[in-house]
Motif scaffolding. Structure first.
Motif, mmCIF file in Angstrom:
data_model
loop_
_atom_site.group_PDB
_atom_site.id
_atom_site.type_symbol
_atom_site.label_atom_id
_atom_site.label_comp_id
_atom_site.label_asym_id
_atom_site.label_seq_id
_atom_site.Cartn_x
_atom_site.Cartn_y
_atom_site.Cartn_z
ATOM 1 N N LYS A 45 39.643 -14.420 4.130
ATOM 2 C CA LYS A 45 39.682 -15.062 5.450
ATOM 3 C C LYS A 45 38.637 -14.508 6.418
ATOM 4 O O LYS A 45 38.613 -14.882 7.575
ATOM 5 C CB LYS A 45 41.075 -14.899 6.058
ATOM 6 N N VAL A 46 37.791 -13.608 5.936
ATOM 7 C CA VAL A 46 36.775 -12.987 6.797
ATOM 8 C C VAL A 46 35.381 -13.303 6.279
ATOM 9 O O VAL A 46 35.121 -13.210 5.079
ATOM 10 C CB VAL A 46 36.973 -11.452 6.859
ATOM 11 N N ALA A 47 34.498 -13.693 7.192
ATOM 12 C CA ALA A 47 33.080 -13.842 6.864
ATOM 13 C C ALA A 47 32.360 -12.610 7.396
ATOM 14 O O ALA A 47 32.525 -12.242 8.558
ATOM 15 C CB ALA A 47 32.507 -15.108 7.490
ATOM 16 N N ARG A 48 31.590 -11.973 6.550
ATOM 17 C CA ARG A 48 30.755 -10.851 6.960
ATOM 18 C C ARG A 48 29.360 -11.393 7.232
ATOM 19 O O ARG A 48 28.776 -12.052 6.373
ATOM 20 C CB ARG A 48 30.704 -9.794 5.859
ATOM 21 N N PHE A 72 23.431 -12.068 18.680
ATOM 22 C CA PHE A 72 23.826 -11.945 17.272
ATOM 23 C C PHE A 72 25.255 -12.432 17.072
ATOM 24 O O PHE A 72 25.539 -13.172 16.125
ATOM 25 C CB PHE A 72 23.671 -10.486 16.820
ATOM 26 N N ILE A 73 26.158 -12.028 17.950
ATOM 27 C CA ILE A 73 27.555 -12.458 17.825
ATOM 28 C C ILE A 73 27.645 -13.980 17.916
ATOM 29 O O ILE A 73 28.341 -14.619 17.117
ATOM 30 C CB ILE A 73 28.439 -11.771 18.885
ATOM 31 N N GLY A 104 25.227 0.608 19.670
ATOM 32 C CA GLY A 104 24.808 0.310 18.302
ATOM 33 C C GLY A 104 23.465 0.941 18.009
ATOM 34 O O GLY A 104 22.541 0.888 18.815
ATOM 35 N N ALA A 105 23.347 1.539 16.836
ATOM 36 C CA ALA A 105 22.116 2.212 16.427
ATOM 37 C C ALA A 105 21.084 1.207 15.927
ATOM 38 O O ALA A 105 21.420 0.189 15.325
ATOM 39 C CB ALA A 105 22.420 3.233 15.334
ATOM 40 N N ILE A 106 19.834 1.504 16.177
ATOM 41 C CA ILE A 106 18.722 0.703 15.688
ATOM 42 C C ILE A 106 18.448 1.082 14.229
ATOM 43 O O ILE A 106 18.637 2.235 13.832
ATOM 44 C CB ILE A 106 17.467 0.965 16.564
ATOM 45 N N ASP A 107 17.967 0.122 13.443
ATOM 46 C CA ASP A 107 17.588 0.322 12.039
ATOM 47 C C ASP A 107 18.757 0.687 11.137
ATOM 48 O O ASP A 107 18.564 1.315 10.093
ATOM 49 C CB ASP A 107 16.465 1.367 11.911
ATOM 50 N N VAL A 108 19.965 0.295 11.531
ATOM 51 C CA VAL A 108 21.166 0.499 10.721
ATOM 52 C C VAL A 108 21.775 -0.878 10.468
ATOM 53 O O VAL A 108 21.916 -1.661 11.409
ATOM 54 C CB VAL A 108 22.195 1.408 11.460
ATOM 55 N N PRO A 109 22.135 -1.211 9.222
ATOM 56 C CA PRO A 109 22.775 -2.509 8.990
ATOM 57 C C PRO A 109 23.976 -2.701 9.923
ATOM 58 O O PRO A 109 24.795 -1.798 10.097
ATOM 59 C CB PRO A 109 23.213 -2.442 7.527
ATOM 60 N N THR A 110 24.021 -3.871 10.536
ATOM 61 C CA THR A 110 25.042 -4.210 11.527
ATOM 62 C C THR A 110 25.761 -5.452 11.041
ATOM 63 O O THR A 110 25.108 -6.437 10.688
ATOM 64 C CB THR A 110 24.393 -4.466 12.898
ATOM 65 N N GLU A 111 27.091 -5.412 11.022
ATOM 66 C CA GLU A 111 27.868 -6.550 10.530
ATOM 67 C C GLU A 111 28.845 -7.044 11.572
ATOM 68 O O GLU A 111 29.519 -6.245 12.229
ATOM 69 C CB GLU A 111 28.659 -6.183 9.277
ATOM 70 N N ALA A 112 28.933 -8.360 11.678
ATOM 71 C CA ALA A 112 30.031 -9.007 12.401
ATOM 72 C C ALA A 112 31.032 -9.444 11.342
ATOM 73 O O ALA A 112 30.656 -10.117 10.379
ATOM 74 C CB ALA A 112 29.525 -10.212 13.186
ATOM 75 N N HIS A 113 32.268 -9.030 11.507
ATOM 76 C CA HIS A 113 33.357 -9.476 10.632
ATOM 77 C C HIS A 113 34.108 -10.546 11.398
ATOM 78 O O HIS A 113 34.761 -10.250 12.403
ATOM 79 C CB HIS A 113 34.262 -8.316 10.262
ATOM 80 N N VAL A 114 33.976 -11.794 10.957
ATOM 81 C CA VAL A 114 34.450 -12.951 11.697
ATOM 82 C C VAL A 114 35.632 -13.582 10.975
ATOM 83 O O VAL A 114 35.553 -13.855 9.777
ATOM 84 C CB VAL A 114 33.326 -13.997 11.873
ATOM 85 N N GLU A 115 36.679 -13.845 11.736
ATOM 86 C CA GLU A 115 37.882 -14.492 11.206
ATOM 87 C C GLU A 115 38.060 -15.842 11.893
ATOM 88 O O GLU A 115 37.959 -15.937 13.120
ATOM 89 C CB GLU A 115 39.092 -13.599 11.482
ATOM 90 N N LEU A 116 38.314 -16.871 11.105
ATOM 91 C CA LEU A 116 38.623 -18.193 11.641
ATOM 92 C C LEU A 116 40.116 -18.230 11.944
ATOM 93 O O LEU A 116 40.944 -18.209 11.036
ATOM 94 C CB LEU A 116 38.255 -19.284 10.633
ATOM 95 N N ARG A 127 37.451 -14.909 15.943
ATOM 96 C CA ARG A 127 37.456 -13.564 16.539
ATOM 97 C C ARG A 127 36.854 -12.605 15.522
ATOM 98 O O ARG A 127 36.764 -12.912 14.335
ATOM 99 C CB ARG A 127 38.853 -13.109 16.918
ATOM 100 N N GLY A 128 36.477 -11.440 16.035
ATOM 101 C CA GLY A 128 35.924 -10.484 15.100
ATOM 102 C C GLY A 128 35.511 -9.181 15.742
ATOM 103 O O GLY A 128 35.741 -8.934 16.933
ATOM 104 N N THR A 129 34.898 -8.366 14.923
ATOM 105 C CA THR A 129 34.376 -7.076 15.349
ATOM 106 C C THR A 129 32.948 -6.929 14.825
ATOM 107 O O THR A 129 32.573 -7.552 13.840
ATOM 108 C CB THR A 129 35.222 -5.902 14.812
ATOM 109 N N VAL A 130 32.172 -6.099 15.511
ATOM 110 C CA VAL A 130 30.835 -5.724 15.051
ATOM 111 C C VAL A 130 30.918 -4.261 14.664
ATOM 112 O O VAL A 130 31.388 -3.430 15.457
ATOM 113 C CB VAL A 130 29.773 -5.951 16.144
ATOM 114 N N VAL A 131 30.467 -3.956 13.439
ATOM 115 C CA VAL A 131 30.556 -2.587 12.933
ATOM 116 C C VAL A 131 29.229 -2.151 12.335
ATOM 117 O O VAL A 131 28.437 -2.970 11.869
ATOM 118 C CB VAL A 131 31.680 -2.447 11.875
#
Length: 150
Positions: A45-48, A72-73, A104-116, A127-131
């Motif tokens: 149920k989550v899109a990364r 990005f979000i 958020g740090a530069i040059d580090v992979p950044t992910e939004a975990h998005v839930e419908l 809704r989601g989080t950025v990690v």
């Protein structure tokens, strides 16, 4: 995929991340191109949705600029909708609420975990989080209006 999506975006296998799709704006000079290509992977149920921010996305503290992160979000909502198979074509963000939690740090992979959360005939509620690794950078809620069917 709609003709609109074919004309403006590429959505196919990501050559750099096996098992992921790459969602990329075809026209340079558009805002989406400034953020860059996004990698998308649906896991239940989550899109990364992943990208890596560079110096051009930073603020004077050498963190990801809040505007770049919000952009990005916003794009992640659409990439996730595409990943869920519920969105293609010219949709619109109706609202977006972002809570910045950590720089958020530069040059580090950044992910939004998005839930419908819910889909109606015209709307997507997400809704989601950025990690980054184990650090939560932001949380968000968004509503997207799907394209009109003609």
């Amino acid at each position: 995929m709609s003709a609109f999506a074919d004309a403006h975006f590429r959505y196919d296998d990501d050559p750099d991340l096996p098992g992921w799709k790459r969602w990329e704006m075809l026209e340079e000079g558009r805002f989406n191109a400034f953020i860059g290509a996004l990698s998308v992977r649906q896991e239940g149920k989550v899109a990364r949705v992943r990208t890596t921010f560079g110096r051009q996305h930073s603020n004077l503290r050498d963190h990801i600029h809040g505007g770049a992160l919000t952009g990005f979000i916003d794009m992640a909502l659409f990439a996730a909708g595409r990943g869920f198979g519920v969105l293609s074509g010219p949709a619109s963000t109706l609202d977006l609420s972002v809570q910045f939690i950590s720089g958020g740090a530069i040059d580090v992979p950044t992910e939004a975990h998005v839930e419908l959360l819910r889909e109606t005939g015209r709307l997507l509620f997400l809704r989601g989080t950025v990690v980054q690794e184990d650090v939560m950078v932001a949380s968000f809620l968004g509503t997207v209006r799907k394209p009109s069917i003609k």
